[in-house]
Motif scaffolding. Sequence first.
Motif, PDB file in Angstrom:
ATOM      1  N   LEU A 167      38.545 -22.081  14.058  1.00 33.67           N
ATOM      2  CA  LEU A 167      38.925 -21.182  12.973  1.00 33.67           C
ATOM      3  C   LEU A 167      38.148 -21.530  11.705  1.00 33.67           C
ATOM      4  CD1 LEU A 167      41.016 -18.967  11.938  1.00 33.67           C
ATOM      5  CD2 LEU A 167      42.372 -20.919  11.164  1.00 33.67           C
ATOM      6  N   SER A 168      38.104 -22.820  11.392  1.00 33.06           N
ATOM      7  CA  SER A 168      37.398 -23.275  10.199  1.00 33.06           C
ATOM      8  C   SER A 168      35.926 -22.887  10.244  1.00 33.06           C
ATOM      9  CB  SER A 168      37.537 -24.792  10.080  1.00 33.06           C
ATOM     10  OG  SER A 168      36.751 -25.304   9.025  1.00 33.06           O
ATOM     11  N   ASN A 216      34.552 -20.369  12.040  1.00 29.97           N
ATOM     12  CA  ASN A 216      34.240 -18.968  12.348  1.00 29.97           C
ATOM     13  C   ASN A 216      35.014 -17.920  11.540  1.00 29.97           C
ATOM     14  OD1 ASN A 216      32.427 -19.446  14.702  1.00 29.97           O
ATOM     15  ND2 ASN A 216      34.259 -20.361  15.578  1.00 29.97           N
ATOM     16  N   SER A 217      36.071 -18.304  10.860  1.00 27.95           N
ATOM     17  CA  SER A 217      36.957 -17.310  10.257  1.00 27.95           C
ATOM     18  C   SER A 217      36.321 -16.559   9.087  1.00 27.95           C
ATOM     19  CB  SER A 217      38.238 -17.981   9.763  1.00 27.95           C
ATOM     20  OG  SER A 217      39.045 -17.053   9.062  1.00 27.95           O
ATOM     21  N   HIS A 227      38.111 -15.438   6.904  1.00 27.53           N
ATOM     22  CA  HIS A 227      39.030 -15.816   5.827  1.00 27.53           C
ATOM     23  C   HIS A 227      38.790 -17.241   5.358  1.00 27.53           C
ATOM     24  CE1 HIS A 227      41.462 -12.205   6.368  1.00 27.53           C
ATOM     25  NE2 HIS A 227      41.564 -12.460   7.652  1.00 27.53           N
ATOM     26  N   ALA A 228      37.622 -17.804   5.647  1.00 25.60           N
ATOM     27  CA  ALA A 228      37.362 -19.220   5.365  1.00 25.60           C
ATOM     28  C   ALA A 228      37.568 -19.580   3.896  1.00 25.60           C
ATOM     29  CB  ALA A 228      35.945 -19.593   5.801  1.00 25.60           C
ATOM     30  N   ASP A 267      43.513 -16.599  13.300  1.00 23.09           N
ATOM     31  CA  ASP A 267      42.864 -15.909  12.188  1.00 23.09           C
ATOM     32  C   ASP A 267      43.688 -14.693  11.763  1.00 23.09           C
ATOM     33  OD1 ASP A 267      40.539 -15.799  10.421  1.00 23.09           O
ATOM     34  OD2 ASP A 267      40.054 -13.937  11.460  1.00 23.09           O
ATOM     35  N   SER A 289      47.552  -9.339  16.706  1.00 19.97           N
ATOM     36  CA  SER A 289      46.230  -9.842  17.088  1.00 19.97           C
ATOM     37  C   SER A 289      45.594  -8.860  18.068  1.00 19.97           C
ATOM     38  CB  SER A 289      46.337 -11.227  17.726  1.00 19.97           C
ATOM     39  OG  SER A 289      46.732 -11.126  19.081  1.00 19.97           O
ATOM     40  N   TRP A 322      41.313 -18.922  18.580  1.00 16.36           N
ATOM     41  CA  TRP A 322      41.247 -19.005  17.127  1.00 16.36           C
ATOM     42  C   TRP A 322      41.413 -17.638  16.481  1.00 16.36           C
ATOM     43  CZ3 TRP A 322      37.825 -16.413  14.010  1.00 16.36           C
ATOM     44  CH2 TRP A 322      36.672 -15.892  14.607  1.00 16.36           C
ATOM     45  N   ARG A 323      41.070 -16.578  17.205  1.00 18.32           N
ATOM     46  CA  ARG A 323      41.187 -15.234  16.642  1.00 18.32           C
ATOM     47  C   ARG A 323      42.654 -14.856  16.387  1.00 18.32           C
ATOM     48  NH1 ARG A 323      36.277 -12.819  16.886  1.00 18.32           N
ATOM     49  NH2 ARG A 323      34.745 -13.738  18.319  1.00 18.32           N
TER      50      ARG A 323
END
Length: 400
Positions: A256-257, A259-260, A262-263, A227, A151, A223-224
């Motif tokens: 995360l949901s 902003n990701s 990778h959503a 991620d 990370s 959250w990063r």
Amino acid sequence: MVASRRAAVRAASPALVAGVKAALTVLSVALAGALGALAAGSVLMARKVVTPARRLADTRILALDTAAQTITLSRTADTELPGRYGLFTTGSADYIKLGSVLSEDATSVKRKLLTHVPAEARLEPEAAFSGWYYDHPDQLHLPFTPELIGSTVGPCPAWLFPAGQGDTWVIQVHGRGTTRAECLRAVPVFHALGITSLVVSYRNDAEAPRSRSGTYTLGATEWRDVDAAVGFARRRGARRIIVMGWSMGGAIALQLSLNSPHADAIAGLILESPVVDWRTVLSYHARAERVPGAVSRLAMEALQVEWASPLTRASAGIRLDQLDVVARAAELRHPILILHSDDDGFVPSDASHRLLAARPDLVEMQVFEVARHTKLWNYDQERWSSSIGAWLASQGITAD
């Protein structure tokens, strides 16, 4: 007569003025003191919120019977709960597992020991009751590997439990003041369904690297790190990823949901006793600790402004509006299962109920009673596990 009265007023004026000035000085000092106390209390509260918590003793060992393998604890709202739990101790053991309640009275609870405690054991009276149950991955008797997730703050330790074909993964995120061991209870549930589990750490949790400030941002930056774990899973072959967050881990999962990048790979969220709106939680604790409303409101404002960061020790202002997922419910795009007890006692379920009301098309909620914060599995393992399995099936999330 008039002249004499005027003379009397003039004579009295210096004394009157001096008295008024003295009174104003006293009032000013008192007001400054009150405002100073208000500001100091607010800073202390704000600082407490972002400072990683240490585990504190919340019960006492009153008796230990190694012949019968029982332990007697002081009675609390947690120690009296039915089910299986853990106990952090000091002395000849640092953690032991507890079984059912055998007897109780107004001040104590006797429970069965599920960890064998030898006759020569010596345990200190101060202890901490826990819902973890498992405190190390070896205890699951499932194959796993230690991993490092890269990370922006550095390598974050994780445990990987492979299952099925490896197409469907669950990434588990622990709560505030705990470590990834909190999540181990859920691994067998997913493993039985053929779902690979990745149990992660994140900045400032005492296992992952420390950020520059060393303090939490309540999900705004953590959250990063999760991620990065989503990216790790995708590189290892995951096509569908469930994110499960416990307590503050729920707040992290929701960020995360939202902003990701990778959503598209996230198939859904499972939230256990989650923080959905921090203002609800902070207000609840302020009331419980009898903190004046003005102090708690000022503390929440201090958390959000950049100039107060040196005082609160936050890395930057934390925008509580951005962390209020009830207010941002329209932005949600992933199906969510919430497992929350109305008797939580730490993170009130109010915001979870409000999120369900705001997005019934996406959110399903299993409401428990009696069970305390993040102890739903412990209290009713069968219902907890079957709720997860049924929700996954309803979403078409099954291992290939």
